[in-house]
Design an enzyme around this catalytic site. Structure first.
Site, PDB file in Angstrom:
ATOM      1  N   ILE A  12      -3.815   4.002   0.617  1.00 26.05           N
ATOM      2  CA  ILE A  12      -3.823   5.031  -0.007  1.00 26.05           C
ATOM      3  C   ILE A  12      -3.601   4.656  -1.487  1.00 26.05           C
ATOM      4  O   ILE A  12      -2.459   4.030  -1.753  1.00 26.05           O
ATOM      5  CB  ILE A  12      -3.300   6.088   0.155  1.00 26.05           C
ATOM      6  CG1 ILE A  12      -3.541   6.722   1.797  1.00 26.05           C
ATOM      7  CG2 ILE A  12      -3.256   7.374  -0.655  1.00 26.05           C
ATOM      8  CD1 ILE A  12      -2.708   7.771   2.416  1.00 26.05           C
TER       9      ILE A  12
ATOM     10  N   LEU B 235       0.633   2.883   1.594  1.00 26.01           N
ATOM     11  CA  LEU B 235       0.782   3.862   0.748  1.00 26.01           C
ATOM     12  C   LEU B 235       1.131   3.212  -0.717  1.00 26.01           C
ATOM     13  O   LEU B 235       2.319   2.534  -0.832  1.00 26.01           O
ATOM     14  CB  LEU B 235       1.594   4.916   0.914  1.00 26.01           C
ATOM     15  CG  LEU B 235       2.104   5.981  -0.010  1.00 26.01           C
ATOM     16  CD1 LEU B 235       0.634   6.897  -0.132  1.00 26.01           C
ATOM     17  CD2 LEU B 235       3.002   7.083   0.262  1.00 26.01           C
ATOM     18  N   ASP B 236       0.157   3.293  -1.644  1.00 26.37           N
ATOM     19  CA  ASP B 236       0.435   2.718  -2.992  1.00 26.37           C
ATOM     20  C   ASP B 236      -0.140   3.533  -4.196  1.00 26.37           C
ATOM     21  O   ASP B 236      -0.928   3.325  -4.755  1.00 26.37           O
ATOM     22  CB  ASP B 236      -0.333   1.199  -3.069  1.00 26.37           C
ATOM     23  CG  ASP B 236       0.308   0.580  -4.390  1.00 26.37           C
ATOM     24  OD1 ASP B 236       1.256   1.019  -5.010  1.00 26.37           O
ATOM     25  OD2 ASP B 236      -0.621  -0.409  -4.688  1.00 26.37           O
ATOM     26  N   ALA B 237       0.193   4.891  -4.055  1.00 23.66           N
ATOM     27  CA  ALA B 237      -0.260   5.883  -4.733  1.00 23.66           C
ATOM     28  C   ALA B 237       0.575   6.539  -5.854  1.00 23.66           C
ATOM     29  O   ALA B 237       1.899   6.804  -5.584  1.00 23.66           O
ATOM     30  CB  ALA B 237      -0.932   7.089  -4.103  1.00 23.66           C
TER      31      ALA B 237
ATOM     32  N   ASN C  89       4.706   1.439  -1.171  1.00 21.89           N
ATOM     33  CA  ASN C  89       5.154   0.761  -2.426  1.00 21.89           C
ATOM     34  C   ASN C  89       5.947   1.983  -3.199  1.00 21.89           C
ATOM     35  O   ASN C  89       4.976   3.105  -3.366  1.00 21.89           O
ATOM     36  CB  ASN C  89       4.215   0.218  -3.285  1.00 21.89           C
ATOM     37  CG  ASN C  89       4.506  -0.251  -4.804  1.00 21.89           C
ATOM     38  OD1 ASN C  89       5.730  -0.912  -4.515  1.00 21.89           O
ATOM     39  ND2 ASN C  89       3.670  -0.094  -5.633  1.00 21.89           N
TER      40      ASN C  89
END
Length: 246
Positions: A76, A138-140, A172
């Site tokens: 993401i 998850l890197d949003a 992240n």
């Protein structure tokens, strides 16, 4: 620093720059930045395959250490596609809410893979089959940080449902190393879902500095080598509240 383009999408201001140095390192760089001045992805124009930023290098190490034979990954947040682009032979599904980010990654950063789905990551993940993925990443980010609906107990339960038995969830995040209520809450919420968790941080000059965190949740003990974490070091985070959808 030379501005190549500035775009205004439905979600944010996005700028692409060329620069002769990045974070004090001289060279020839190109990077994508949102309106909060946070660099969302960077390449070394002299060596495009080199992974410039620390956090994708650390995430790649965690992936290869905890399941070297992984095949299927759900991400993401696309950025410039650093991690998915590093594994062209793996099966990545990348959810990116901002179509303009995808366009810029292709035009300015040579992202060629046809694996990006435009839309809300949680909704897209909910339509995937159970037990499908080896990793969910998850890197949003928005102006306010990690989107709320991607940090709740219900979301983390969804990720666990979509991972296989050996799978891991990797996040992240950005925050402060001491007394950050949101970071502590996200970590505490993740620990309610995954029996094994670890948190890592980049160093900073002051405890009040905003810095990158990587948090991982697994069904088994987490493997890593400190020397391969690209400067991230393991930390203990404080107890926080449980984040719920409502």
């Amino acid at each position: 620093m030379h501005q190549l383009v500035k775009e205004f999408s439905l979600y944010q201001e996005i700028t692409v720059y060329d620069a002769a140095q990045l974070y004090g390192e001289k060279g020839k760089y190109r990077f994508l930045q949102f309106s909060d001045h946070a660099v969302q992805g960077a390449i070394d124009l002299k060596d495009p395959k080199r992974i410039v930023l620390e956090y994708p290098r650390a995430i790649i190490h965690l992936m290869e250490s905890n399941n070297p034979s992984f095949e299927k990954v759900f991400m993401i947040g696309h950025g410039i596609g650093t991690i998915a682009g590093h594994y062209p032979d793996k099966q990545f599904t990348v959810a990116e809410i901002d179509e303009k980010v995808v366009e810029l990654s292709r035009h300015f950063f040579n992202y060629k893979l046809d694996n990006v789905v435009v839309g809300d990551g949680r909704q897209i993940l909910s339509n995937e089959e159970s037990g499908k993925f080896d990793y969910i990443i998850l890197d949003a980010f928005t102006k306010a940080g990690t989107p709320f609906h991607l940090s709740t107990m219900e979301f983390f339960k969804l990720t666990k449902e979509k991972l296989d038995a050996r799978g891991s969830m990797i996040l992240n995040l950005m925050g402060k190393i001491k007394n950050d209520k949101l970071i502590n809450a996200i970590y505490t919420t993740l620990r309610q879902t995954y029996p094994y968790t670890k948190a890592f941080s980049l160093p900073g000059e002051d405890a009040a500095d905003i810095r990158n965190f990587i948090i991982i949740g697994c069904n088994k003990a987490v493997n890593f080598q400190s020397w391969a974490m690209a400067g991230f070091f393991e930390i203990e985070l404080g107890q926080g509240h449980i984040i719920m959808d409502k």
